[in-house]
Each structure stands twice: as C-alpha cells, then as structure tokens.
Design an enzyme around this catalytic site. Structure first.
Site, PDB file in Angstrom:
ATOM      1  N   GLN A  35       0.460  -5.015  -6.468  1.00 14.70           N
ATOM      2  CA  GLN A  35      -0.410  -4.119  -7.218  1.00 14.70           C
ATOM      3  C   GLN A  35      -0.588  -2.793  -6.476  1.00 14.70           C
ATOM      4  OE1 GLN A  35      -3.673  -6.837  -7.402  1.00 14.70           O
ATOM      5  NE2 GLN A  35      -3.808  -6.974  -5.185  1.00 14.70           N
ATOM      6  N   HIS A  66     -21.376  -9.263  -5.575  1.00 18.11           N
ATOM      7  CA  HIS A  66     -21.106 -10.215  -4.499  1.00 18.11           C
ATOM      8  C   HIS A  66     -22.265 -11.184  -4.286  1.00 18.11           C
ATOM      9  CE1 HIS A  66     -18.055  -7.094  -3.001  1.00 18.11           C
ATOM     10  NE2 HIS A  66     -17.381  -8.142  -3.418  1.00 18.11           N
ATOM     11  N   ASP A  90     -11.381  -7.861  -0.479  1.00 19.73           N
ATOM     12  CA  ASP A  90     -12.196  -6.754   0.030  1.00 19.73           C
ATOM     13  C   ASP A  90     -13.197  -7.213   1.084  1.00 19.73           C
ATOM     14  OD1 ASP A  90     -14.792  -7.495  -1.423  1.00 19.73           O
ATOM     15  OD2 ASP A  90     -13.458  -7.201  -3.120  1.00 19.73           O
ATOM     16  N   ASP A 141      -0.473 -17.133  -2.156  1.00 20.40           N
ATOM     17  CA  ASP A 141      -0.817 -17.377  -3.553  1.00 20.40           C
ATOM     18  C   ASP A 141      -1.840 -18.515  -3.609  1.00 20.40           C
ATOM     19  OD1 ASP A 141      -0.936 -18.232  -6.217  1.00 20.40           O
ATOM     20  OD2 ASP A 141       1.172 -17.803  -6.582  1.00 20.40           O
ATOM     21  N   ASP A 160     -13.069 -15.187  -6.645  1.00 20.25           N
ATOM     22  CA  ASP A 160     -13.362 -13.751  -6.651  1.00 20.25           C
ATOM     23  C   ASP A 160     -12.062 -13.011  -6.927  1.00 20.25           C
ATOM     24  OD1 ASP A 160     -14.275 -11.202  -6.277  1.00 20.25           O
ATOM     25  OD2 ASP A 160     -14.604 -11.397  -4.120  1.00 20.25           O
ATOM     26  N   SER A 161     -11.614 -13.095  -8.163  1.00 22.02           N
ATOM     27  CA  SER A 161     -10.299 -12.565  -8.524  1.00 22.02           C
ATOM     28  C   SER A 161     -10.416 -11.191  -9.165  1.00 22.02           C
ATOM     29  CB  SER A 161      -9.612 -13.518  -9.507  1.00 22.02           C
ATOM     30  OG  SER A 161     -10.314 -13.521 -10.738  1.00 22.02           O
ATOM     31  N   THR A 162      -9.268 -10.541  -9.306  1.00 18.61           N
ATOM     32  CA  THR A 162      -9.197  -9.338 -10.122  1.00 18.61           C
ATOM     33  C   THR A 162      -9.167  -9.757 -11.588  1.00 18.61           C
ATOM     34  OG1 THR A 162      -6.792  -9.370  -9.868  1.00 18.61           O
ATOM     35  CG2 THR A 162      -8.030  -7.981  -8.350  1.00 18.61           C
ATOM     36  N   ASP A 163      -8.925  -8.811 -12.478  1.00 18.51           N
ATOM     37  CA  ASP A 163      -8.904  -9.112 -13.908  1.00 18.51           C
ATOM     38  C   ASP A 163      -7.706 -10.002 -14.251  1.00 18.51           C
ATOM     39  OD1 ASP A 163     -11.144  -7.555 -14.135  1.00 18.51           O
ATOM     40  OD2 ASP A 163     -10.077  -5.756 -14.765  1.00 18.51           O
ATOM     41  N   PRO A 167      -1.113 -10.436 -10.819  1.00 20.75           N
ATOM     42  CA  PRO A 167      -1.126 -11.580  -9.903  1.00 20.75           C
ATOM     43  C   PRO A 167      -2.280 -12.543 -10.121  1.00 20.75           C
ATOM     44  CG  PRO A 167      -1.762  -9.558  -8.763  1.00 20.75           C
ATOM     45  CD  PRO A 167      -1.238  -9.151 -10.108  1.00 20.75           C
TER      46      PRO A 167
END
Length: 211
Positions: A35, A66, A90, A141, A160-163, A167
């Site tokens: 990304q 958070h 992060d 992964d 706590d993932s991205t959208d 990935p």
C-alpha cells in the site's frame, strides 16, 4: 486525495459527504509492496497518516478510536493475560494495551513493516510500547499467523485493520472470523474495527452478518 487548495479530502460517496483536513505540508511517504502510506501535517489536527487515500489517524483525535477498541475488551475480560493485535502497525492500539498491568503478553501481527517504521518516525508517543518486554512484533500476514496459532490460546483478540480493501480484505471474511473464534479461549473476547455506521452502513451490516 489532495486538491489544489491543499486540503486532503476523503470522499464517502455512499453517505453523500466527504471528510476534509487542511494541510500545511507533506512530511513523508512510502510505497510498500502492499500500500501507499503518507504522513501529512494538518492545520488543526497535527500529523495525519493516510493509507491508500484513507485517513488512518491524526494526532489530535486518534485516542477516540484506540481507547474504544482496547479498553472495553480488556476491562471486561476477567484475566486478559494473552492479547493478540491484528494490524495496528501505527502502534496506537499497542500503546493502550500495555497500559493494563494484567496483560502478560502482547503479540502484534502487522503485514506491512513500513507502517510501523513511518509511525515510529512521526508519532513518537507510540514508540515506548514497542520496547515493552511483554510485546512481540511480528511482520507477517495475520491470516496465516492466526491459522497457525494454537486453538484456545488467546484471551483478547483486537483486530485493528485498515478498510476492507487491498491487504485487509481477508480480515473481514466469515472464514477468518471462524478461525479467530477457535483461537480464543472459552471466555475470550474479540474486538474489531468495524467502520462508521454513519458513513458506511453497508459495510457494518456485512461485518455483522459474517460474525
């Protein structure tokens, strides 16, 4: 995306709106195998992390996300000794997790090392958690890692993932949730990033159906 007046704008077309932050300057960027990550300095929200055009966090308000992801689960569990964080590169979720003295071990499984490297460079308030002796950082992964983890070995699992694109897409599938359930102990708790019900109600419904 950035427009000519130096605003960062994230469209939410399904909700008929956009989220915009006025930008002072670009601080850093990296394009990993997974990304594109950008660090921007805003006028009013401090530093901003953007991944593939989507807002991940700002210095000013990241605590809202958070703290709510971590503390309800860890205060509810009777003995949250073994915690696994999926994603969270992060470091914000990790920072809140290590505040709990009952936690004996935290394993954070992040697919993209570049997210952590940029965060440590630009969000130093998250750095101390990475050197906590209870913490193990794994860059892999998370789906593969969870598949190999022993059954009934996790007290609290924080996703706590991205959208749900790129990935992170597999982290929103029913098959993954079923594996997570088997990895949790009988009194285990799973808490996950489940999008905004105001901006993306269709995604929230999809997550609920798969859980």
């Amino acid at each position: 995306m950035m427009d000519d007046s130096e605003w960062f704008v994230e469209p939410a077309p399904q909700a008929g709106c956009s989220i915009g932050l006025k930008i002072r300057r670009r601080l850093d960027a990296a394009e990993s195998s997974f990304q594109k990550i950008e660090i921007l300095e805003t006028e009013d929200f401090g530093k901003l992390m953007v991944i593939d055009g989507c807002i991940m966090l700002t210095e000013r308000d990241h605590f809202i996300y958070h703290e709510m992801l971590v503390h309800p689960a860890l205060w509810t569990h009777p003995d949250p000794a073994h915690v696994v964080i999926v994603g969270g590169g992060d470091g914000g979720t990790l920072t809140e997790t290590v505040r709990h003295p009952r936690v004996q071990e935290v394993i954070q499984v992040e697919i993209d090392r570049a997210v952590t490297e940029l965060s440590l460079r630009h969000f130093p308030e998250f750095a101390p958690a990475t050197s906590d002796p209870r913490v193990q950082l794994v860059f892999e992964d998370a789906i593969r890692w969870i598949e190999r983890a022993p059954e009934a070995s996790i007290d609290v699992l924080l996703i706590d993932s991205t959208d749900p694109i790129g990935p992170a897409e597999g982290l929103f599938e029913k098959q993954f949730y079923e594996i997570c359930r088997r990895r949790l102990r009988p009194d285990g708790i799973l808490a996950l990033q489940s999008e905004s019900p105001f901006l993306y109600p269709h995604l929230v419904r999809g997550i609920h159906e798969k859980l």
